[in-house]
Write a protein that holds these residues in place. Structure first.
Motif, PDB file in Angstrom:
ATOM      1  N   GLU A   1     -15.270  28.157  20.352  1.00 46.90           N
ATOM      2  CA  GLU A   1     -13.984  27.721  20.901  1.00 46.90           C
ATOM      3  C   GLU A   1     -13.567  28.605  22.073  1.00 46.90           C
ATOM      4  O   GLU A   1     -13.117  28.109  23.117  1.00 46.90           O
TER       5      GLU A   1
ATOM      6  N   ARG B   1     -12.993  27.201  25.857  1.00 42.14           N
ATOM      7  CA  ARG B   1     -11.648  27.279  26.453  1.00 42.14           C
ATOM      8  C   ARG B   1     -11.672  28.105  27.739  1.00 42.14           C
ATOM      9  O   ARG B   1     -10.941  27.800  28.695  1.00 42.14           O
ATOM     10  N   THR B   2     -12.506  29.142  27.772  1.00 42.48           N
ATOM     11  CA  THR B   2     -12.622  29.964  28.979  1.00 42.48           C
ATOM     12  C   THR B   2     -13.105  29.130  30.156  1.00 42.48           C
ATOM     13  O   THR B   2     -12.719  29.376  31.310  1.00 42.48           O
TER      14      THR B   2
ATOM     15  N   ARG C   1     -12.169  17.015  26.282  1.00 33.44           N
ATOM     16  CA  ARG C   1     -11.869  17.554  24.959  1.00 33.44           C
ATOM     17  C   ARG C   1     -13.134  17.538  24.102  1.00 33.44           C
ATOM     18  O   ARG C   1     -13.776  16.498  23.937  1.00 33.44           O
TER      19      ARG C   1
ATOM     20  N   TYR D   1     -12.204  23.749  29.003  1.00 35.31           N
ATOM     21  CA  TYR D   1     -12.257  22.587  28.120  1.00 35.31           C
ATOM     22  C   TYR D   1     -11.133  22.648  27.085  1.00 35.31           C
ATOM     23  O   TYR D   1     -10.736  23.733  26.647  1.00 35.31           O
ATOM     24  N   GLU D   2     -10.623  21.500  26.694  1.00 31.13           N
ATOM     25  CA  GLU D   2      -9.752  21.420  25.524  1.00 31.13           C
ATOM     26  C   GLU D   2     -10.641  21.373  24.290  1.00 31.13           C
ATOM     27  O   GLU D   2     -11.745  20.817  24.330  1.00 31.13           O
ATOM     28  N   VAL D   3     -10.183  21.934  23.196  1.00 29.77           N
ATOM     29  CA  VAL D   3     -11.028  22.065  22.008  1.00 29.77           C
ATOM     30  C   VAL D   3     -10.290  21.621  20.763  1.00 29.77           C
ATOM     31  O   VAL D   3      -9.125  21.971  20.549  1.00 29.77           O
TER      32      VAL D   3
END
Length: 231
Positions: free
Chosen positions: A19, A23-24, A4, A27-29
């Motif tokens: 972001e 996310r692509t 994250r 990863y959590e953001v």
């Protein structure tokens, strides 16, 4: 488990772009638009890495970095449109692990994120001995803990990896390129500025007199070493 990442930036367009790229990649953001909000978000959930813009209202990135380093060794990457050397050094000196100067590509951002997260992982230990001592310095390899004069020393993951390079190569002069490649990665092999600041931070934490070091010494024109103790 995916990592994250907290993005802190007061420009909504830039925030959305970062972001989306993260996310692509899986990863959590989490996001924040100023320094005060960033500290609130950080306190409310586990964060594995912070991407931290410098110029923000209420509390700037330098202030956030300083506050986080009072209680956390979370990896921090400074994002700044200010490419002046003193700003980069200030961020590193406050405890940031890396910096990126805007504008940067998504490829460069993701490469730096991977590198910083990789450095944050506990290093694989190859030494047969559990403890290492060098005068008043002691390392417990099994626990990844460091003491000086029996007092615990708080090191970031990068600082600990850097110290291990010296402990595992005692008496050997290590060049800047060797240290940068071993600790930060091949993509950092010419980034001597980040090494200079990290060496200075280590000395402040490990040496009785940082200006007259005996754990990590400089060999002018050659590199750095941890000298063997006299028997």
């Amino acid at each position: 488990m995916s990592k994250r990442i907290l993005i802190v930036d007061d420009e909504p367009r830039y925030l959305r772009l970062l972001e989306a790229n993260l996310r692509t990649e899986g990863y959590e953001v989490a996001t924040a638009q100023d320094g005060v909000q960033a500290l609130d978000v950080f306190s409310a959930q586990p964060i594995d890495l912070v991407l931290l813009d410098v110029m923000m209202p209420r509390l700037d990135g330098f202030g956030v970095c300083q506050r986080l380093r009072e209680f956390s060794n979370v990896p921090i990457v400074i994002l700044t449109a200010r490419g002046e050397e003193q700003d980069r050094v200030r961020g590193l000196d406050l405890g940031a692990d890396d910096y990126l100067v805007k504008p940067f590509s998504a490829t460069e951002l993701l490469a730096r994120v991977r590198a910083v997260l990789r450095r944050a992982q506990p290093p694989a230990e190859t030494s047969q001995a559990r403890f290492f001592t060098h005068d008043d310095l002691k390392i417990d390899f099994a626990r990844a803990e460091v003491w000086r004069d029996e007092n615990p020393v708080s090191l970031s993951a990068t600082e600990y990896r850097l110290l291990l390079q010296f402990a595992h190569n005692i008496g050997k002069i290590l060049t800047s390129e060797e240290l940068l490649t071993s600790v930060w990665g091949i993509e950092y092999k010419n980034d001597k500025e980040i090494l200079w600041v990290s060496i200075a931070r280590l000395r402040q934490k490990l040496e009785e007199d940082a200006h007259n070091p005996h754990h990590i010494v400089t060999r002018s024109g050659l590199g750095y070493l941890m000298p063997p103790l006299e028997s």
